[in-house]
Every structure is written in structure tokens, then in C-alpha cells.
Write a protein that holds these residues in place. Sequence first.
Motif, PDB file in Angstrom:
ATOM      1  N   ALA A  52       0.802  -1.217   0.000  1.00  0.00           N
ATOM      2  CA  ALA A  52       0.000   0.000   0.000  1.00  0.00           C
ATOM      3  C   ALA A  52       0.839   1.274   0.000  1.00  0.00           C
ATOM      4  O   ALA A  52       0.367   2.323  -0.434  1.00  0.00           O
ATOM      5  N   LYS A  53       2.091   1.172   0.477  1.00  0.00           N
ATOM      6  CA  LYS A  53       2.910   2.379   0.619  1.00  0.00           C
ATOM      7  C   LYS A  53       4.094   2.444  -0.336  1.00  0.00           C
ATOM      8  O   LYS A  53       4.875   3.399  -0.271  1.00  0.00           O
ATOM      9  N   GLN A  54       4.236   1.466  -1.199  1.00  0.00           N
ATOM     10  CA  GLN A  54       5.429   1.431  -2.048  1.00  0.00           C
ATOM     11  C   GLN A  54       5.546   2.701  -2.890  1.00  0.00           C
ATOM     12  O   GLN A  54       4.599   3.145  -3.519  1.00  0.00           O
ATOM     13  N   ASN A  55       6.729   3.275  -2.877  1.00  0.00           N
ATOM     14  CA  ASN A  55       7.060   4.448  -3.677  1.00  0.00           C
ATOM     15  C   ASN A  55       8.376   4.191  -4.396  1.00  0.00           C
ATOM     16  O   ASN A  55       9.387   3.869  -3.764  1.00  0.00           O
ATOM     17  N   ILE A  56       8.357   4.333  -5.699  1.00  0.00           N
ATOM     18  CA  ILE A  56       9.545   4.100  -6.518  1.00  0.00           C
ATOM     19  C   ILE A  56       9.815   5.365  -7.316  1.00  0.00           C
ATOM     20  O   ILE A  56       8.895   5.932  -7.931  1.00  0.00           O
ATOM     21  N   ASP A  57      11.044   5.803  -7.321  1.00  0.00           N
ATOM     22  CA  ASP A  57      11.410   7.016  -8.051  1.00  0.00           C
ATOM     23  C   ASP A  57      11.078   6.864  -9.533  1.00  0.00           C
ATOM     24  O   ASP A  57      11.426   5.857 -10.160  1.00  0.00           O
ATOM     25  N   GLY A  58      10.422   7.880 -10.069  1.00  0.00           N
ATOM     26  CA  GLY A  58      10.094   7.865 -11.494  1.00  0.00           C
ATOM     27  C   GLY A  58       8.842   7.075 -11.826  1.00  0.00           C
ATOM     28  O   GLY A  58       8.485   6.951 -13.002  1.00  0.00           O
ATOM     29  N   LYS A  59       8.146   6.528 -10.802  1.00  0.00           N
ATOM     30  CA  LYS A  59       6.946   5.731 -11.039  1.00  0.00           C
ATOM     31  C   LYS A  59       5.742   6.376 -10.350  1.00  0.00           C
ATOM     32  O   LYS A  59       5.850   6.954  -9.272  1.00  0.00           O
ATOM     33  N   LYS A  60       4.597   6.277 -11.018  1.00  0.00           N
ATOM     34  CA  LYS A  60       3.351   6.753 -10.458  1.00  0.00           C
ATOM     35  C   LYS A  60       2.353   5.594 -10.413  1.00  0.00           C
ATOM     36  O   LYS A  60       2.145   4.919 -11.423  1.00  0.00           O
ATOM     37  N   PHE A  61       1.748   5.367  -9.233  1.00  0.00           N
ATOM     38  CA  PHE A  61       0.839   4.248  -9.057  1.00  0.00           C
ATOM     39  C   PHE A  61      -0.547   4.750  -8.622  1.00  0.00           C
ATOM     40  O   PHE A  61      -0.648   5.622  -7.750  1.00  0.00           O
ATOM     41  N   ILE A  62      -1.583   4.194  -9.243  1.00  0.00           N
ATOM     42  CA  ILE A  62      -2.944   4.355  -8.735  1.00  0.00           C
ATOM     43  C   ILE A  62      -3.235   3.126  -7.883  1.00  0.00           C
ATOM     44  O   ILE A  62      -3.256   2.003  -8.388  1.00  0.00           O
ATOM     45  N   LYS A  63      -3.475   3.348  -6.604  1.00  0.00           N
ATOM     46  CA  LYS A  63      -3.605   2.238  -5.665  1.00  0.00           C
ATOM     47  C   LYS A  63      -5.066   2.050  -5.253  1.00  0.00           C
ATOM     48  O   LYS A  63      -5.812   3.015  -5.076  1.00  0.00           O
ATOM     49  N   SER A  64      -5.443   0.797  -5.095  1.00  0.00           N
ATOM     50  CA  SER A  64      -6.793   0.454  -4.648  1.00  0.00           C
ATOM     51  C   SER A  64      -6.729  -0.882  -3.921  1.00  0.00           C
ATOM     52  O   SER A  64      -5.717  -1.592  -3.979  1.00  0.00           O
ATOM     53  N   ALA A  65      -7.824  -1.228  -3.259  1.00  0.00           N
ATOM     54  CA  ALA A  65      -7.845  -2.476  -2.482  1.00  0.00           C
ATOM     55  C   ALA A  65      -9.273  -3.002  -2.372  1.00  0.00           C
ATOM     56  O   ALA A  65     -10.243  -2.234  -2.431  1.00  0.00           O
ATOM     57  N   ASP A  66      -9.381  -4.324  -2.218  1.00  0.00           N
ATOM     58  CA  ASP A  66     -10.644  -5.016  -1.959  1.00  0.00           C
ATOM     59  C   ASP A  66     -10.486  -5.841  -0.689  1.00  0.00           C
ATOM     60  O   ASP A  66      -9.497  -6.564  -0.545  1.00  0.00           O
ATOM     61  N   LEU A  67     -11.477  -5.748   0.202  1.00  0.00           N
ATOM     62  CA  LEU A  67     -11.427  -6.501   1.455  1.00  0.00           C
ATOM     63  C   LEU A  67     -12.734  -7.259   1.647  1.00  0.00           C
ATOM     64  O   LEU A  67     -13.820  -6.719   1.408  1.00  0.00           O
TER      65      LEU A  67
END
Length: 305
Positions: A52-67
Motif C-alpha cells: 500500500a505504501k510502495q514508492n519508486i522514483d520515477g513511477k506513479k501508481f494508482i492504488k486500490s484495495a478489496d477486502l
Amino acid sequence: MKVSNTKIAILLMGIFFLNACKKQETANTSGFAADSAIVSSENVSDSISYAAKQNIDGKKFIKSADLNMEVKDVYKTTIEIEKYLKNNGGFVTLSSLNSEIISDETYNTSDENAMLIRKYQTENSMEVRIPTEKLGDFLQYINDEKLFLKARNIYAEDITANIQLAKLESNRMQKNGQEIAKLKTTEKKVNLANENESEKNYQQVQNFITQDNLKYSSVKIYIKEPKIRIAEIAITNTKNIDNKYKFNFFYDVKNAFVEGFYLIQKIIVGLFSIWPLLIIGVIIVLFYRKRNTKKNDKFQYEIKK
């Protein structure tokens, strides 16, 4: 004989040594299992945190989750989730709480009162948005509230290339606008300008949606209670009320007399409405009587003759 004793002694020492090695190996294995349990417990938290918290230089992530999980009290958990979102800059886009009725049984406790025993099971489907930087903490908070976790999926969609493409498209439309402005004012120029402006507006909307999805993560939550709950609801004894007013002798006799009178009236009116048939019937009866009378007279005349 001495040789035999020596061999036996060596054999016994070997067996003792092997047993000691096995005991040591068992102890080491048990220790490893305990360490693995600790690591496994830590990995649950770490997997939530990293996914949920991963951050990589030069990358953009749209994050979502199902529970999908079971909780002790669906309503209470729903309120707690809503409070957490409110205190952490999130919001709810859907909350559909339903109670499935398993059975209803009514027990009369007096002539006027009764008790409805209702068995039911509550569930809720939620869709919420949470600031992306707080997604990991939110998932960990929900994980601590669960009784049993059925499924958990965390998604991180890499949209780095899409963002770059959007920038290139914006530059292209800007250049197109400059080139169109240089053209002479004609109907074609107006159409080209309108099309370029429309594409520009569409791209701006898409950029806004992308930035919003980057800023806020979407989480779908399905929570359910593992056991059936029971509600005791005080109600009126409807069966006794129905019996009380089901039959009234004098009232029903009066109505029967009146309805009989109306029935006679309807019969008389009906007879008057078919008077032509009655006249035809009377004529037929008279005709057959007259005919029979003539036959009888003729028969008696022949007998006398």
C-alpha cells in the motif's frame, strides 16, 4: 569374546551419538518454526505496508484495495470505519447495509400482546476513498478490527507511461492550436479550432481524474457477521384481535335479512325484464293443453262409438 564386546561397545556409542544428533536437530527445528511464526506475523503487517505504501522514483501508481472479512458487529464496525475516514481526510462513496431475515416466529404472551422472534444476519458493502499516503495505515486499522479475513487484494496500477502520453498530447494540442490560429478565418478553421478545443477539454478532464486517483485510493469493503443475531420485538396479538371481530351474530342476521329482501327485489325485476319470454311460454303451454284436450275428446268419442 573380547572382540565381540568391543564391537558391541562401539555400536552402543554410535547409537547414542545418533540419538543425540536427532535431539539437537529437533530442537533446532522447533526453534526455526517459532521464528517462522514470528516472521509470518510480521510479514502480514509488512505486506500491507509495502503493497500500500510502495514508492519508486520515477513511477506513479494508482492504488486500490478489496477486502472481504467477518466482524463481530457490522453496524459498529461501519461507524468506526466512517469515523476513521472522517478523521483522516477520507470519505464514503457507498455504504449499503442490509439485514437478511433468516426466520420470523411469533409467540403470543397475552390476549393483547405477542413477541416476534426474528433471526437475521447483517452485512455491508462499502466503497470509500482514503488519501493514498494513508492507505497502508487504513488497511492495517481494518485488519485489526476483523474476526476473520476471507480475502484481501491490493492493486497498484503503474500509470507512468499514461502520464507521459498525456503530457505529449497536451503539447501536441497546444501546437495545433498555434498552427490553427495562423490560418485564415474560414469555416474549416472554425471546425478545426472547435475539435482541438474539445480534445483539449477532454484531456484536462482525464488529467483531473488521474490526479484525483493518484491523490485518493479507492477501497471496497465487504463485511459480514459470522453468526445469526436474534431480535425480540414486542407486537400486538393479531390472532386474538381477528377472533374478536371475526363473527357478530346479530349484525350478520340483520345483514342476511336485508340481503334476502334485496335478492327478492332482484328476482322480481329480473322476471319483468324477460316478460316476452314468459308470454311466449304461456302461449306454448296453452297451445299444448288445447291440443291435448282435443285428442282426449276425440279418443272418448271413438270409445263411445
